[in-house]
Design a protein around this motif. Sequence first.
Motif, mmCIF file in Angstrom:
data_model
loop_
_atom_site.group_PDB
_atom_site.id
_atom_site.type_symbol
_atom_site.label_atom_id
_atom_site.label_comp_id
_atom_site.label_asym_id
_atom_site.label_seq_id
_atom_site.Cartn_x
_atom_site.Cartn_y
_atom_site.Cartn_z
ATOM 1 N N UNK A 151 76.857 101.609 16.192
ATOM 2 C CA UNK A 151 77.468 102.700 15.434
ATOM 3 C C UNK A 151 78.415 102.147 14.381
ATOM 4 N N UNK A 152 78.823 103.001 13.465
ATOM 5 C CA UNK A 152 79.738 102.565 12.420
ATOM 6 C C UNK A 152 81.116 102.242 12.989
ATOM 7 N N UNK A 153 81.385 102.688 14.220
ATOM 8 C CA UNK A 153 82.645 102.344 14.896
ATOM 9 C C UNK A 153 82.528 101.048 15.683
ATOM 10 N N UNK A 154 81.340 100.433 15.663
ATOM 11 C CA UNK A 154 81.154 99.157 16.333
ATOM 12 C C UNK A 154 80.688 99.263 17.776
ATOM 13 N N UNK A 155 80.230 100.435 18.206
ATOM 14 C CA UNK A 155 79.734 100.589 19.567
ATOM 15 C C UNK A 155 78.236 100.323 19.596
ATOM 16 N N UNK A 156 77.830 99.369 20.431
ATOM 17 C CA UNK A 156 76.422 98.996 20.554
ATOM 18 C C UNK A 156 75.821 99.722 21.748
ATOM 19 N N UNK A 157 74.730 100.447 21.524
ATOM 20 C CA UNK A 157 74.103 101.201 22.622
ATOM 21 C C UNK A 157 72.629 101.406 22.310
ATOM 22 N N UNK A 158 71.842 101.534 23.358
ATOM 23 C CA UNK A 158 70.413 101.715 23.198
ATOM 24 C C UNK A 158 69.974 103.131 23.533
ATOM 25 N N UNK A 260 75.537 95.603 29.798
ATOM 26 C CA UNK A 260 76.639 96.469 29.390
ATOM 27 C C UNK A 260 77.914 95.660 29.167
ATOM 28 N N UNK A 261 78.163 94.675 30.015
ATOM 29 C CA UNK A 261 79.336 93.812 29.865
ATOM 30 C C UNK A 261 79.293 93.035 28.551
ATOM 31 N N UNK A 262 78.089 92.659 28.135
ATOM 32 C CA UNK A 262 77.960 91.804 26.966
ATOM 33 C C UNK A 262 77.999 92.502 25.624
ATOM 34 N N UNK A 263 77.679 93.794 25.584
ATOM 35 C CA UNK A 263 77.567 94.483 24.296
ATOM 36 C C UNK A 263 78.830 94.359 23.441
ATOM 37 N N UNK A 264 79.978 94.677 24.018
ATOM 38 C CA UNK A 264 81.222 94.662 23.243
ATOM 39 C C UNK A 264 81.631 93.250 22.852
ATOM 40 N N UNK A 265 81.302 92.277 23.695
ATOM 41 C CA UNK A 265 81.612 90.876 23.380
ATOM 42 C C UNK A 265 80.822 90.434 22.158
ATOM 43 N N UNK A 266 79.600 90.919 22.038
ATOM 44 C CA UNK A 266 78.774 90.613 20.869
ATOM 45 C C UNK A 266 79.342 91.265 19.616
ATOM 46 N N UNK A 267 79.625 92.557 19.695
ATOM 47 C CA UNK A 267 80.052 93.292 18.511
ATOM 48 C C UNK A 267 81.424 92.836 18.021
ATOM 49 N N UNK A 268 82.377 92.650 18.934
ATOM 50 C CA UNK A 268 83.758 92.352 18.504
ATOM 51 C C UNK A 268 84.034 90.867 18.342
ATOM 52 N N UNK A 326 91.191 89.159 24.028
ATOM 53 C CA UNK A 326 92.512 89.783 24.077
ATOM 54 C C UNK A 326 92.588 90.712 25.294
ATOM 55 N N UNK A 327 93.768 90.779 25.888
ATOM 56 C CA UNK A 327 93.947 91.602 27.092
ATOM 57 C C UNK A 327 93.600 93.057 26.830
ATOM 58 N N UNK A 328 94.007 93.568 25.655
ATOM 59 C CA UNK A 328 93.736 94.978 25.362
ATOM 60 C C UNK A 328 92.234 95.229 25.203
ATOM 61 N N UNK A 329 91.500 94.214 24.743
ATOM 62 C CA UNK A 329 90.053 94.360 24.620
ATOM 63 C C UNK A 329 89.386 94.381 25.986
ATOM 64 N N UNK A 330 89.876 93.554 26.897
ATOM 65 C CA UNK A 330 89.321 93.553 28.255
ATOM 66 C C UNK A 330 89.481 94.929 28.891
ATOM 67 N N UNK A 331 90.632 95.530 28.687
ATOM 68 C CA UNK A 331 90.884 96.873 29.235
ATOM 69 C C UNK A 331 89.944 97.889 28.594
ATOM 70 N N UNK A 332 89.838 97.833 27.266
ATOM 71 C CA UNK A 332 88.980 98.772 26.543
ATOM 72 C C UNK A 332 87.512 98.579 26.909
ATOM 73 N N UNK A 333 87.071 97.329 26.934
ATOM 74 C CA UNK A 333 85.677 97.040 27.288
ATOM 75 C C UNK A 333 85.361 97.549 28.694
#
Length: 364
Positions: A151-158, A260-268, A326-333
Amino acid sequence: MFSFFNPTRIFFGNDVIKDNFNYIDELGNKALIVTGKNSAKVSGALEDILSALKKLNKEWVIFDEIKENPTYDLIEKGKKVGLNENVDFVIGIGGGSPMDASKAISILIANDFLSVEELYNGDYDVALPIVEVPTTSGTGSEVTQYSVLTSMEGKKAGFSSEVNFPDVCFIDPKYTLKLSKALTLTTAIDALSHAVEGSISTKATDISDLMAKESIKLIKENLMNSLDNLDNIKYRENLSKASMLAGMVIAQTGTTLPHSLGYSVTVKYGVRHGIATAIFLPNVLKKIEKENPKKLNVLKNVFESLENFENFLNEVGIFNNLPKLKEEDIISFSNTVIKSSHVKVTPATFTVEDIKKLYLEVFE
């Protein structure tokens, strides 16, 4: 009881386009070729497809703007090109990104009232005919009903739909010969993740497990050799076969928690998808071994133990040079992952605190 559905006609081997291009003839008269800037040309796949289209007296237009982790705006742009050019079938050439993009675009052209966001609602039952030509051996998208977008917000989903299955795919291992060592590794590891995750999924069947076992075995026996001999066609052939089989596995089972764990690590953080997924496999599997040990039978049949499997992953180097999160990313992810459908088909209990721990264990 189980069911099996995979309607894609598969052609596998050397010169499969040259020998079987007539199967494209009935699909349409003008093709939209969806690809990136380089891989289709460098691999030779684009040349082979254009030669086939010429012989069949087909027209075509090339949309070569697809990048890794394709975003909604690129999909909308591809849709507009297809509609303006009055295409009636779509050909995807490349790795997972162009193939996934081609599927999404085929649905949007056939349902021009839909937005990209509405692809996730599943409120459609038709797509333009789809041809896929993989130039990597990893995603298996050429034999699945899935398309993963960002998505344009950086969320990766299938999203998944039966109309997303390609009509025809041409898998020619020679198209992977120009892959770098890094791309060879991350794509093969993606295929390995598909096979392993499919085998542990609560949706696994006897048939999917047979394919998963063979895929895991092929990768175990050929990945290191391929990394040391990038121009060896036999190793490339076996990795392409493993990728195809793993794709057929997840077409039945879907993927599980590591994806699912990996998607945000890829995008961010820019960690390539295959690596971003596989780094979580050992610790997820350890929890499954405690709670549901029989689900590891397929993997252990090939590697004998989780320790051997983790040693293999270490040996090929997937844990090298990982970023610090970053700690805040771990929480968000973690808050995102716990809501994903992947958790439900993973055969162990995971809380949001368990998810945070998985991130910390890998990125400590």
